[in-house]
Design a protein around this motif. Structure first.
Motif, mmCIF file in Angstrom:
data_model
loop_
_atom_site.group_PDB
_atom_site.id
_atom_site.type_symbol
_atom_site.label_atom_id
_atom_site.label_comp_id
_atom_site.label_asym_id
_atom_site.label_seq_id
_atom_site.Cartn_x
_atom_site.Cartn_y
_atom_site.Cartn_z
ATOM 1 N N GLY A 34 -1.095 2.487 7.606
ATOM 2 C CA GLY A 34 -1.515 1.649 8.729
ATOM 3 C C GLY A 34 -0.806 2.024 10.017
ATOM 4 N N THR A 66 -7.002 1.560 3.467
ATOM 5 C CA THR A 66 -6.361 1.254 4.741
ATOM 6 C C THR A 66 -7.350 1.367 5.891
ATOM 7 O OG1 THR A 66 -4.298 2.138 3.856
ATOM 8 C CG2 THR A 66 -4.384 1.784 6.219
ATOM 9 N N TYR A 93 0.617 1.588 1.987
ATOM 10 C CA TYR A 93 -0.409 1.018 2.862
ATOM 11 C C TYR A 93 0.171 0.728 4.249
ATOM 12 C CZ TYR A 93 -2.898 0.496 -1.512
ATOM 13 O OH TYR A 93 -3.509 0.745 -2.711
#
Length: 61
Positions: free
Chosen positions: A41, A12, A37
């Motif tokens: 993020g 990430t 992910y």
């Protein structure tokens, strides 16, 4: 578990700065759900915004 978390973190972070290779990106999403992910993020984006706010407040004071 910890190695998977570290792999998600590194992947990430690389994607966040735009330096992740296409092979790594394909490997990440071939076997796993994108949800970890996405969460990572969002955390990185929030950390970036908070750190920028802190830096600006330090400069202005």
């Amino acid at each position: 578990m910890l190695s998977r978390l570290w792999q998600i973190f590194c992947s990430t972070l690389a994607a966040f700065f735009g330096v992740q290779s296409d092979n790594q990106r394909q490997r990440d999403f071939r076997n796993r759900s994108p949800l970890p992910y996405i969460i990572m993020g969002i955390l990185f984006a929030a950390l970036l915004v908070l750190s920028l706010m802190w830096i600006v407040s330090q400069v202005l004071n």
